[in-house]
Design a protein around this motif. Structure first.
Motif, PDB file in Angstrom:
ATOM      1  N   ILE A  40       1.197  -5.110  17.300  1.00  0.00           N
ATOM      2  CA  ILE A  40       2.227  -5.112  16.264  1.00  0.00           C
ATOM      3  C   ILE A  40       3.587  -4.825  16.889  1.00  0.00           C
ATOM      4  O   ILE A  40       3.739  -3.873  17.663  1.00  0.00           O
ATOM      5  N   VAL A  41       4.567  -5.648  16.564  1.00  0.00           N
ATOM      6  CA  VAL A  41       5.939  -5.383  16.968  1.00  0.00           C
ATOM      7  C   VAL A  41       6.495  -4.260  16.079  1.00  0.00           C
ATOM      8  O   VAL A  41       6.378  -4.308  14.854  1.00  0.00           O
ATOM      9  N   ASP A  42       7.058  -3.234  16.692  1.00  0.00           N
ATOM     10  CA  ASP A  42       7.633  -2.086  15.992  1.00  0.00           C
ATOM     11  C   ASP A  42       6.608  -1.353  15.128  1.00  0.00           C
ATOM     12  O   ASP A  42       6.853  -1.048  13.962  1.00  0.00           O
ATOM     13  N   LEU A  46       6.638   1.257  11.375  1.00  0.00           N
ATOM     14  CA  LEU A  46       5.641   1.308  10.314  1.00  0.00           C
ATOM     15  C   LEU A  46       5.049   2.710  10.197  1.00  0.00           C
ATOM     16  O   LEU A  46       4.813   3.207   9.087  1.00  0.00           O
ATOM     17  N   LEU A  47       4.814   3.356  11.335  1.00  0.00           N
ATOM     18  CA  LEU A  47       4.274   4.718  11.303  1.00  0.00           C
ATOM     19  C   LEU A  47       5.277   5.682  10.669  1.00  0.00           C
ATOM     20  O   LEU A  47       4.891   6.606   9.951  1.00  0.00           O
ATOM     21  N   ALA A  48       6.557   5.466  10.940  1.00  0.00           N
ATOM     22  CA  ALA A  48       7.588   6.320  10.341  1.00  0.00           C
ATOM     23  C   ALA A  48       7.609   6.192   8.826  1.00  0.00           C
ATOM     24  O   ALA A  48       8.006   7.132   8.118  1.00  0.00           O
ATOM     25  N   GLN A  49       7.133   5.038   8.326  1.00  0.00           N
ATOM     26  CA  GLN A  49       7.038   4.832   6.875  1.00  0.00           C
ATOM     27  C   GLN A  49       5.726   5.362   6.305  1.00  0.00           C
ATOM     28  O   GLN A  49       5.482   5.244   5.101  1.00  0.00           O
ATOM     29  N   GLY A  50       4.865   5.915   7.169  1.00  0.00           N
ATOM     30  CA  GLY A  50       3.580   6.439   6.717  1.00  0.00           C
ATOM     31  C   GLY A  50       2.509   5.384   6.547  1.00  0.00           C
ATOM     32  O   GLY A  50       1.472   5.636   5.932  1.00  0.00           O
ATOM     33  N   ARG A  51       2.697   4.211   7.141  1.00  0.00           N
ATOM     34  CA  ARG A  51       1.741   3.098   6.952  1.00  0.00           C
ATOM     35  C   ARG A  51       0.670   3.122   8.053  1.00  0.00           C
ATOM     36  O   ARG A  51       0.459   2.148   8.773  1.00  0.00           O
ATOM     37  N   TYR A  52      -0.010   4.251   8.157  1.00  0.00           N
ATOM     38  CA  TYR A  52      -0.987   4.441   9.228  1.00  0.00           C
ATOM     39  C   TYR A  52      -2.191   3.512   9.080  1.00  0.00           C
ATOM     40  O   TYR A  52      -2.656   2.910  10.048  1.00  0.00           O
ATOM     41  N   LYS A  53      -2.726   3.412   7.872  1.00  0.00           N
ATOM     42  CA  LYS A  53      -3.885   2.555   7.654  1.00  0.00           C
ATOM     43  C   LYS A  53      -3.532   1.091   7.888  1.00  0.00           C
ATOM     44  O   LYS A  53      -4.343   0.319   8.424  1.00  0.00           O
ATOM     45  N   THR A  54      -2.329   0.702   7.486  1.00  0.00           N
ATOM     46  CA  THR A  54      -1.899  -0.676   7.700  1.00  0.00           C
ATOM     47  C   THR A  54      -1.872  -1.009   9.180  1.00  0.00           C
ATOM     48  O   THR A  54      -2.353  -2.071   9.610  1.00  0.00           O
ATOM     49  N   VAL A  55      -1.323  -0.100   9.991  1.00  0.00           N
ATOM     50  CA  VAL A  55      -1.248  -0.321  11.434  1.00  0.00           C
ATOM     51  C   VAL A  55      -2.646  -0.501  12.017  1.00  0.00           C
ATOM     52  O   VAL A  55      -2.904  -1.421  12.800  1.00  0.00           O
ATOM     53  N   GLN A 108       2.271 -11.958   8.901  1.00  0.00           N
ATOM     54  CA  GLN A 108       3.708 -12.035   8.601  1.00  0.00           C
ATOM     55  C   GLN A 108       3.920 -12.324   7.118  1.00  0.00           C
ATOM     56  O   GLN A 108       4.782 -11.714   6.467  1.00  0.00           O
ATOM     57  N   GLN A 109       3.147 -13.249   6.577  1.00  0.00           N
ATOM     58  CA  GLN A 109       3.286 -13.611   5.166  1.00  0.00           C
ATOM     59  C   GLN A 109       2.875 -12.471   4.243  1.00  0.00           C
ATOM     60  O   GLN A 109       3.577 -12.161   3.268  1.00  0.00           O
ATOM     61  N   GLU A 110       1.747 -11.837   4.526  1.00  0.00           N
ATOM     62  CA  GLU A 110       1.189 -10.849   3.608  1.00  0.00           C
ATOM     63  C   GLU A 110       1.852  -9.483   3.699  1.00  0.00           C
ATOM     64  O   GLU A 110       1.956  -8.765   2.698  1.00  0.00           O
ATOM     65  N   PHE A 111       2.309  -9.099   4.893  1.00  0.00           N
ATOM     66  CA  PHE A 111       2.819  -7.734   5.080  1.00  0.00           C
ATOM     67  C   PHE A 111       4.212  -7.669   5.687  1.00  0.00           C
ATOM     68  O   PHE A 111       4.746  -6.586   5.880  1.00  0.00           O
ATOM     69  N   ASP A 112       4.800  -8.809   5.997  1.00  0.00           N
ATOM     70  CA  ASP A 112       6.082  -8.842   6.703  1.00  0.00           C
ATOM     71  C   ASP A 112       5.991  -8.053   8.008  1.00  0.00           C
ATOM     72  O   ASP A 112       6.902  -7.313   8.381  1.00  0.00           O
ATOM     73  N   ARG A 251      -5.407  -7.902   0.506  1.00  0.00           N
ATOM     74  CA  ARG A 251      -4.385  -8.836   0.973  1.00  0.00           C
ATOM     75  C   ARG A 251      -4.771  -9.469   2.309  1.00  0.00           C
ATOM     76  O   ARG A 251      -4.504 -10.648   2.549  1.00  0.00           O
ATOM     77  N   LEU A 252      -5.400  -8.700   3.170  1.00  0.00           N
ATOM     78  CA  LEU A 252      -5.809  -9.241   4.460  1.00  0.00           C
ATOM     79  C   LEU A 252      -6.911 -10.290   4.316  1.00  0.00           C
ATOM     80  O   LEU A 252      -6.918 -11.296   5.020  1.00  0.00           O
ATOM     81  N   SER A 253      -7.850 -10.027   3.399  1.00  0.00           N
ATOM     82  CA  SER A 253      -9.062 -10.845   3.331  1.00  0.00           C
ATOM     83  C   SER A 253      -9.114 -11.779   2.129  1.00  0.00           C
ATOM     84  O   SER A 253     -10.157 -12.356   1.850  1.00  0.00           O
ATOM     85  N   ARG A 254      -7.997 -11.980   1.441  1.00  0.00           N
ATOM     86  CA  ARG A 254      -8.039 -12.730   0.180  1.00  0.00           C
ATOM     87  C   ARG A 254      -8.275 -14.221   0.368  1.00  0.00           C
ATOM     88  O   ARG A 254      -8.706 -14.910  -0.566  1.00  0.00           O
ATOM     89  N   GLY A 255      -7.996 -14.759   1.561  1.00  0.00           N
ATOM     90  CA  GLY A 255      -8.158 -16.201   1.748  1.00  0.00           C
ATOM     91  C   GLY A 255      -7.253 -16.972   0.797  1.00  0.00           C
ATOM     92  O   GLY A 255      -6.051 -16.720   0.749  1.00  0.00           O
TER      93      GLY A 255
END
Length: 381
Positions: A40-42, A46-55, A108-112, A251-255
């Motif tokens: 992941i770029v940057d 994302l961690l600073a935003q608290g998005r640990y599970k997303t990472v 990129q589409q689902e999570f920017d 969102r990741l697996s929605r197809g």
């Protein structure tokens, strides 16, 4: 049906993690193989935003995408928190490129979120003076994980971040097959005092024997901890309802489905699973008690990826001893390191089938773990 490559399938599975400190346990990859990375770029932002599970979910998504595209034929990979390192035989190279291209555009589409991805021939890595060696570590009787050594994977990652060997995103956007990727277990609180995420890599001109001795000393200290520092309880983690990562998984697996429909399906699945785990008795071929215990047995909480990576549950005293060893090693030109402490561990899973015991569980610190440790390593702090 994709067949397992005979090279990787023939490697002996090491049952002792400490045995991996002996260089003879690693086997050079064939010259015609390729080494890849995806991250992941940057991730720091994302961690600073608290998005640990997303990472962690996005970091592990490359593993799921490749596994499904390869029809679950075994191949070497290492989960690194915000990304993945892997190697593939030549006949799977184009498939790997295609799937990583799809994954880049999809995330990129689902999570920017911007992913990087690269694939490099082993022969080119060796031309640059590095090598890629691999071993298989049997985390349990059910599952083994790959380990990398030789400096080549780290070199590929550096080249990827410099923009070389880039795999462009797919256009138009296509959904990758991420079946099995999930993050529905609750975070696991430390029992011994803290969850320590640790990265230790050799300095460029370090004596290999000295580095291996350092790793043995660290592992010896960790073994003194309760259950050898294992961050998950023997009975496995707990499930909360609704699971924290459900919307992200949808969102990741929605197809081609709308995310809300996929979320409803996952919610219904979670309700059913929750009832089974609450009952705690076998239903058909599924035994919830056994399943949870296998999570702990299969947990990927320690690994070699051109260095030592661990997320362990330890006391402050154990951490102090480890830091003392590392500070001395850095001063002596043996190793660089980074570490990060937090109160909980986070589990990200890939479950090909809940009826089998080969489900994978990647452990990281719940507040950034490996990615935060990597920041410290790069800064030299």
């Amino acid at each position: 049906m994709t067949r397992a490559d005979p090279f990787y399938a023939s490697l002996t599975k090491m049952k002792s993690f400490a045995e991996l400190t002996r260089g003879t346990r690693f086997t050079p990859l064939p010259e015609d193989w390729l080494v890849g990375c995806c991250d992941i770029v940057d991730s720091t932002g994302l961690l600073a935003q608290g998005r640990y599970k997303t990472v962690n979910m996005v970091g592990a998504s490359a593993i799921a995408a490749l596994m499904n595209a390869f029809d679950h034929a075994p191949f070497p990979f290492v989960f690194g928190g915000d990304g993945t390192s892997f190697a593939v035989p030549p006949d799977l190279a184009e498939t790997a490129r295609r799937e990583l291209a799809k994954l880049r555009s999809w995330v990129q589409q689902e999570f920017d979120i911007t992913l990087r991805a690269a694939l490099v021939p082993v022969a080119e890595v060796r031309t640059e003076g590095f090598d890629v060696r691999v071993a298989r570590f049997a985390a349990s009787e059910h599952l083994d994980y790959a380990m990398f050594d030789g400096g080549g994977v780290a070199w590929v990652e550096g080249q990827m971040k410099a923009g070389r060997f880039d795999i462009p995103p797919a256009h138009p956007v296509q959904s990758p097959n991420l079946d099995g990727l999930s993050c529905r277990w609750d975070n696991v609180a430390s029992v011994n005092g803290q969850i320590l995420s640790l990265l230790v890599v050799p300095q460029p001109d370090a004596d290999r024997a000295a580095f291996d001795q350092l790793v043995r000393e660290i592992l010896s200290e960790v073994r003194k901890s309760d259950r050898g520092g294992h961050p998950l309880p023997v009975a496995g983690p707990n499930m909360r309802f609704p699971p924290r990562g459900l919307a992200m998984e949808a969102r990741l697996s929605r197809g081609n489905l709308p995310a809300i429909l996929r979320k409803c399906a996952l919610l219904a699945n979670s309700v059913f699973a929750g009832i089974l785990f609450l009952r705690g008795r076998p239903t058909g071929n599924f035994d919830p008690v056994r399943y949870r215990s296998v999570i702990a047995a299969n947990a990927d909480f320690r690994k070699f990826d051109d260095g030592l990576k661990m997320t362990i549950d330890c006391t402050a005293q154990t951490q102090a001893v480890i830091e003392g060893l590392l500070t001395e090693a850095r001063a002596n030109g043996v190793a660089h390191y980074g570490l990060h402490t937090q109160d909980e561990a986070l589990v990200t899973c890939i479950v090909p089938s809940p009826m089998q015991d080969d489900h994978m569980h990647f452990v990281d610190g719940a507040s950034g773990g490996y990615a935060r440790a990597a920041e410290q390593l790069k800064s030299g702090a």
